[in-house]
Enzyme design. Sequence first.
Site, mmCIF file in Angstrom:
data_model
loop_
_atom_site.group_PDB
_atom_site.id
_atom_site.type_symbol
_atom_site.label_atom_id
_atom_site.label_comp_id
_atom_site.label_asym_id
_atom_site.label_seq_id
_atom_site.Cartn_x
_atom_site.Cartn_y
_atom_site.Cartn_z
ATOM 1 N N ASP A 9 0.862 -1.172 0.000
ATOM 2 C CA ASP A 9 0.000 0.000 0.000
ATOM 3 C C ASP A 9 0.910 1.237 0.000
ATOM 4 O OD1 ASP A 9 -2.304 1.640 0.417
ATOM 5 O OD2 ASP A 9 -1.816 1.699 2.564
ATOM 6 N N LEU A 10 0.359 2.388 -0.374
ATOM 7 C CA LEU A 10 1.163 3.617 -0.414
ATOM 8 C C LEU A 10 0.908 4.516 0.801
ATOM 9 C CD1 LEU A 10 2.873 5.856 -1.755
ATOM 10 C CD2 LEU A 10 0.890 6.421 -3.136
ATOM 11 N N ASP A 11 -0.334 5.052 0.874
ATOM 12 C CA ASP A 11 -0.644 6.047 1.913
ATOM 13 C C ASP A 11 -0.561 5.424 3.302
ATOM 14 O OD1 ASP A 11 -1.225 8.145 0.078
ATOM 15 O OD2 ASP A 11 -3.217 7.308 -0.262
ATOM 16 N N THR A 17 1.154 10.041 4.195
ATOM 17 C CA THR A 17 0.035 10.737 3.543
ATOM 18 C C THR A 17 -1.310 10.403 4.192
ATOM 19 O OG1 THR A 17 0.453 9.046 1.892
ATOM 20 C CG2 THR A 17 0.833 11.323 1.217
ATOM 21 N N LYS A 45 -9.425 5.082 6.169
ATOM 22 C CA LYS A 45 -8.147 4.639 5.616
ATOM 23 C C LYS A 45 -8.360 3.501 4.614
ATOM 24 C CE LYS A 45 -5.061 5.814 9.448
ATOM 25 N NZ LYS A 45 -4.236 5.259 10.534
ATOM 26 N N SER A 116 -2.524 0.703 -4.585
ATOM 27 C CA SER A 116 -3.067 1.859 -3.861
ATOM 28 C C SER A 116 -4.474 2.185 -4.311
ATOM 29 C CB SER A 116 -2.176 3.081 -4.114
ATOM 30 O OG SER A 116 -2.745 4.229 -3.536
ATOM 31 N N ALA A 117 -5.281 2.692 -3.370
ATOM 32 C CA ALA A 117 -6.647 3.125 -3.688
ATOM 33 C C ALA A 117 -6.668 4.565 -4.189
ATOM 34 C CB ALA A 117 -7.511 3.013 -2.435
ATOM 35 N N LYS A 147 -10.688 -1.500 -2.006
ATOM 36 C CA LYS A 147 -10.539 -2.217 -0.741
ATOM 37 C C LYS A 147 -11.767 -1.905 0.124
ATOM 38 C CE LYS A 147 -5.658 -1.108 -1.237
ATOM 39 N NZ LYS A 147 -4.503 -0.311 -0.780
ATOM 40 N N GLU A 171 -0.029 -3.240 4.588
ATOM 41 C CA GLU A 171 -1.130 -2.265 4.698
ATOM 42 C C GLU A 171 -1.172 -1.591 6.061
ATOM 43 O OE1 GLU A 171 -3.735 -0.815 3.538
ATOM 44 O OE2 GLU A 171 -3.905 -1.609 1.525
ATOM 45 N N ASP A 172 -1.686 -0.361 6.089
ATOM 46 C CA ASP A 172 -1.921 0.314 7.380
ATOM 47 C C ASP A 172 -3.419 0.431 7.688
ATOM 48 O OD1 ASP A 172 -2.450 2.212 5.336
ATOM 49 O OD2 ASP A 172 -2.305 3.816 6.814
HETATM 50 C C1 BG6 Z 1 -6.068 5.515 0.040
HETATM 51 C C2 BG6 Z 1 -6.166 6.255 1.343
HETATM 52 O O1 BG6 Z 1 -4.741 5.139 -0.179
HETATM 53 O O2 BG6 Z 1 -6.498 6.331 -1.038
HETATM 54 C C3 BG6 Z 1 -7.574 6.796 1.541
HETATM 55 O O3 BG6 Z 1 -5.841 5.384 2.407
HETATM 56 C C4 BG6 Z 1 -7.986 7.620 0.333
HETATM 57 O O4 BG6 Z 1 -7.606 7.565 2.714
HETATM 58 C C5 BG6 Z 1 -7.838 6.792 -0.935
HETATM 59 O O5 BG6 Z 1 -9.344 8.045 0.452
HETATM 60 C C6 BG6 Z 1 -8.195 7.589 -2.191
HETATM 61 O O6 BG6 Z 1 -7.233 8.599 -2.368
HETATM 62 P P1 BG6 Z 1 -7.350 9.777 -3.410
HETATM 63 O O7 BG6 Z 1 -5.955 10.365 -3.412
HETATM 64 O O8 BG6 Z 1 -7.718 9.171 -4.730
HETATM 65 O O9 BG6 Z 1 -8.396 10.714 -2.917
HETATM 66 MG MG MG Z 2 -2.891 3.088 3.522
#
Ligand code: BG6
Ligand code: MG
Length: 221
Positions: A9-11, A17, A45, A116-117, A147, A171-172
């Site tokens: 995962d990224l964020d 982030t 998250k 990543s989402a 997810k 993942e976090d």
């Molecule tokens: C995920 C985050 O990586 O991305 C979420 O954990 C976030 O908090 C989701 O809502 C979507 O991100 P973005 O940048 O497309 O708004």
């Molecule tokens: Mg995350």
Amino acid sequence: MQPKAFIFDLDGVLTDTAEFHYLAWKQIGEQLGIPVDRALNERLKGVSRMESLERILAAAPRPLHLSPGEKEQWATQKNALYQELIETIRPSDRLPGIDGLLNEIRSANILLALGSASRNANLVLERLGLADAFDYIVDAGQIRFGKPHPETFVNAADHFGLPYETCIGVEDSAAGIEAINAAGMFSVGIGSPDALSEAKYRVADTSLLTLGGILEAYGIG
Ligand code: BG6
Ligand code: MG
């Protein structure tokens, strides 16, 4: 058996982030009259931008009925706030332990994917200087179901042509751990035991991540 791929995962995993998403939603919540605290944030998250807004609206003290267009506007506004916050990101903002772990994985000839989402994933990776660090990247643009659906992780394993049980997801978020488990992969959680009780292996923060520790839990240490 040695794992064949890691899917990160990224964020909140490669960089902090997750905190910027929280701060941006908190501001939107203030404008909507909905308190966004850390407990509610835990449930945001890992989930998509629009699903995050839906969860915030569901927590409103008094029901708010927004049209699809109004929801789009709030989501766009949140993203503008978020993009301002991520302007400051530099390679030095990679979380502690991440560089070491990525190097260990590479040296062990294990494939690396990002799952990543976020629709901002490529931008954040660029700013971190990690745009070329992964063999494959799945972001929100490539999947139908976010997810906790397993599609993000399954997509990466399918791209590599690997059996799911040979992949490890990191993942976090609770949603992310659920997605990894549902994919039939080994889940590594970063965060508190309350939020990540379903993780197969968990550490409190990224500085505690080592390939040896993960492989021992995976069963080949
Ligand atoms: C995920 C985050 O990586 O991305 C979420 O954990 C976030 O908090 C989701 O809502 C979507 O991100 P973005 O940048 O497309 O708004
Ligand atoms: Mg995350």
